[in-house]
Design an enzyme around this catalytic site. Sequence first.
Site, PDB file in Angstrom:
ATOM      1  N   ARG A 198      22.799  17.378  92.953  1.00 10.66           N
ATOM      2  CA  ARG A 198      24.243  18.065  93.341  1.00 10.66           C
ATOM      3  C   ARG A 198      24.184  18.452  94.846  1.00 10.66           C
ATOM      4  O   ARG A 198      25.067  19.094  95.271  1.00 10.66           O
ATOM      5  CB  ARG A 198      23.749  19.633  92.737  1.00 10.66           C
ATOM      6  N   ARG A 258      20.118  23.849  94.199  1.00 10.69           N
ATOM      7  CA  ARG A 258      19.672  23.292  93.102  1.00 10.69           C
ATOM      8  C   ARG A 258      19.130  21.799  92.880  1.00 10.69           C
ATOM      9  O   ARG A 258      18.877  21.352  94.193  1.00 10.69           O
ATOM     10  CB  ARG A 258      20.949  23.388  91.962  1.00 10.69           C
ATOM     11  N   PRO A 287      34.723  18.835  84.248  1.00 14.66           N
ATOM     12  CA  PRO A 287      34.088  19.048  83.167  1.00 14.66           C
ATOM     13  C   PRO A 287      32.996  20.046  82.671  1.00 14.66           C
ATOM     14  O   PRO A 287      32.549  20.459  83.532  1.00 14.66           O
ATOM     15  CB  PRO A 287      33.262  17.488  83.026  1.00 14.66           C
ATOM     16  N   ASN A 288      33.202  20.362  81.602  1.00 14.01           N
ATOM     17  CA  ASN A 288      32.139  21.424  80.966  1.00 14.01           C
ATOM     18  C   ASN A 288      32.489  22.813  81.282  1.00 14.01           C
ATOM     19  O   ASN A 288      32.260  23.848  80.692  1.00 14.01           O
ATOM     20  CB  ASN A 288      30.754  21.352  81.217  1.00 14.01           C
ATOM     21  N   ASP A 348      39.661  10.286  96.597  1.00 16.08           N
ATOM     22  CA  ASP A 348      40.774   9.633  96.985  1.00 16.08           C
ATOM     23  C   ASP A 348      42.366  10.000  96.841  1.00 16.08           C
ATOM     24  O   ASP A 348      43.049  10.136  97.302  1.00 16.08           O
ATOM     25  CB  ASP A 348      40.885   7.962  96.356  1.00 16.08           C
ATOM     26  N   TYR A 387      26.000  30.315  85.474  1.00 21.24           N
ATOM     27  CA  TYR A 387      27.504  30.487  85.452  1.00 21.24           C
ATOM     28  C   TYR A 387      28.105  31.764  85.058  1.00 21.24           C
ATOM     29  O   TYR A 387      29.086  32.038  85.487  1.00 21.24           O
ATOM     30  CB  TYR A 387      28.140  29.465  84.752  1.00 21.24           C
ATOM     31  N   GLU A 435      37.346  23.472  98.254  1.00 23.23           N
ATOM     32  CA  GLU A 435      36.157  22.996  96.916  1.00 23.23           C
ATOM     33  C   GLU A 435      35.723  24.340  96.833  1.00 23.23           C
ATOM     34  O   GLU A 435      35.094  25.070  97.445  1.00 23.23           O
ATOM     35  CB  GLU A 435      35.175  21.915  97.853  1.00 23.23           C
ATOM     36  N   ASN A 441      37.158  23.026  91.395  1.00 24.14           N
ATOM     37  CA  ASN A 441      35.725  22.996  91.033  1.00 24.14           C
ATOM     38  C   ASN A 441      35.886  21.578  90.207  1.00 24.14           C
ATOM     39  O   ASN A 441      36.083  21.765  88.558  1.00 24.14           O
ATOM     40  CB  ASN A 441      35.336  24.268  90.286  1.00 24.14           C
ATOM     41  N   HIS A 497      32.736  25.958  94.133  1.00 26.10           N
ATOM     42  CA  HIS A 497      31.491  26.165  92.782  1.00 26.10           C
ATOM     43  C   HIS A 497      31.102  27.368  92.620  1.00 26.10           C
ATOM     44  O   HIS A 497      30.743  28.326  93.428  1.00 26.10           O
ATOM     45  CB  HIS A 497      30.502  25.436  93.610  1.00 26.10           C
ATOM     46  N   HIS A 502      30.056  15.239  92.350  1.00 21.63           N
ATOM     47  CA  HIS A 502      28.961  14.610  92.952  1.00 21.63           C
ATOM     48  C   HIS A 502      29.101  12.923  92.582  1.00 21.63           C
ATOM     49  O   HIS A 502      28.170  12.145  93.179  1.00 21.63           O
ATOM     50  CB  HIS A 502      27.549  15.001  92.284  1.00 21.63           C
ATOM     51  N   SER A 515      27.925  28.099  91.274  1.00 22.41           N
ATOM     52  CA  SER A 515      26.633  28.294  91.689  1.00 22.41           C
ATOM     53  C   SER A 515      26.495  27.690  93.131  1.00 22.41           C
ATOM     54  O   SER A 515      27.566  27.106  93.691  1.00 22.41           O
ATOM     55  CB  SER A 515      25.727  27.390  90.990  1.00 22.41           C
ATOM     56  N   ALA A 575      30.618  18.433  87.622  1.00 26.61           N
ATOM     57  CA  ALA A 575      29.810  17.293  87.994  1.00 26.61           C
ATOM     58  C   ALA A 575      30.388  15.975  88.551  1.00 26.61           C
ATOM     59  O   ALA A 575      29.950  15.142  89.242  1.00 26.61           O
ATOM     60  CB  ALA A 575      29.149  16.883  86.716  1.00 26.61           C
ATOM     61  N   ARG A 619      27.740  29.414  77.567  1.00 23.43           N
ATOM     62  CA  ARG A 619      26.288  28.858  77.754  1.00 23.43           C
ATOM     63  C   ARG A 619      26.042  29.127  79.076  1.00 23.43           C
ATOM     64  O   ARG A 619      26.710  29.252  80.104  1.00 23.43           O
ATOM     65  CB  ARG A 619      26.458  27.366  77.340  1.00 23.43           C
TER      66      ARG A 619
HETATM   67  O1  CA2 Z   1      28.497  25.459  90.474  1.00 21.23           O
HETATM   68  C1  CA2 Z   1      29.320  24.871  89.989  1.00 21.23           C
HETATM   69  O2  CA2 Z   1      30.492  25.565  89.784  1.00 21.23           O
HETATM   70  C2  CA2 Z   1      29.432  23.327  89.470  1.00 21.23           C
HETATM   71  O3  CA2 Z   1      30.449  22.949  89.916  1.00 21.23           O
HETATM   72  C3  CA2 Z   1      29.269  23.340  87.991  1.00 21.23           C
HETATM   73  C4  CA2 Z   1      29.000  22.005  87.538  1.00 21.23           C
HETATM   74  C5  CA2 Z   1      27.799  21.354  88.101  1.00 21.23           C
HETATM   75  O4  CA2 Z   1      27.750  20.150  87.599  1.00 21.23           O
HETATM   76  C6  CA2 Z   1      28.069  21.456  89.579  1.00 21.23           C
HETATM   77  O5  CA2 Z   1      26.809  20.751  90.224  1.00 21.23           O
HETATM   78  C7  CA2 Z   1      28.187  22.759  90.154  1.00 21.23           C
HETATM   79  C8  CA2 Z   1      28.612  22.197  86.041  1.00 21.23           C
HETATM   80  C9  CA2 Z   1      29.811  23.103  85.033  1.00 21.23           C
HETATM   81  C10 CA2 Z   1      28.990  23.253  83.682  1.00 21.23           C
HETATM   82  O6  CA2 Z   1      29.799  24.370  83.312  1.00 21.23           O
HETATM   83  C11 CA2 Z   1      29.098  24.744  82.413  1.00 21.23           C
HETATM   84  C12 CA2 Z   1      29.714  25.952  81.878  1.00 21.23           C
HETATM   85  C13 CA2 Z   1      29.123  26.664  80.875  1.00 21.23           C
HETATM   86  C14 CA2 Z   1      27.995  26.316  80.278  1.00 21.23           C
HETATM   87  C15 CA2 Z   1      27.595  25.109  80.522  1.00 21.23           C
HETATM   88  C16 CA2 Z   1      28.255  24.371  81.727  1.00 21.23           C
END
Ligand code: CA2
Length: 149
Positions: free
Chosen positions: A113, A109, A12-13, A89, A25, A100, A76, A102, A82, A104, A79, A20
């Site tokens: 997380r 953080r 997601p996202n 599973d 990121y 896995e 990746n 990430h 977590h 960041s 969220a 953003r």
């Molecule tokens: O660091 C990572 O790759 C994460 O998996 C990114 C997730 C975060 O919830 C994990 O804790 C760490 C969030 C992805 C959100 O992606 C965005 C990308 C651009 C703008 C806003 C959010």
Amino acid sequence: MSVQEILVINGPNLNLLGQRQPEIYGYDTLASIEEKCAVLAKELGVSVRFGQSNHEGAIIDMIHEARTKSGAIVINAGAYTHTSIAIHDALKTFEGYIIELHISNPHAREEFRHTSWISSVADAVMAGAGAYGYELATRLAAEKIKAAS
Ligand code: CA2
């Protein structure tokens, strides 16, 4: 079955990458990351396929499909990392190599997380290298699937 394929799953996202929060990121988009990984995979003699979904069930479907199509998964899960026992599973049913990933470093953080449902079913965990982590993971996955074939 093309076990020479690496499936890169983004949760997601992550479709918003480059649009953003660049301070966390970076400026690379998912499309530009995919292009770099595709060039690298070709050099290494494997193929790479990218999938992205904002939906937990769709991510699980991608993992199930990889059971017969891919030799390695780079995930990746965003969220869902977590929270998702369901993705944990599903990954357990995959017999290939699992990384896995990430962008960041979640451990540097917020505390929420610091827990991952993915790490215990992954062969390798990579975090904090920015978008370059996808290329590092592609390189590692390529090594592992070539060694296994
Ligand atoms: O660091 C990572 O790759 C994460 O998996 C990114 C997730 C975060 O919830 C994990 O804790 C760490 C969030 C992805 C959100 O992606 C965005 C990308 C651009 C703008 C806003 C959010």
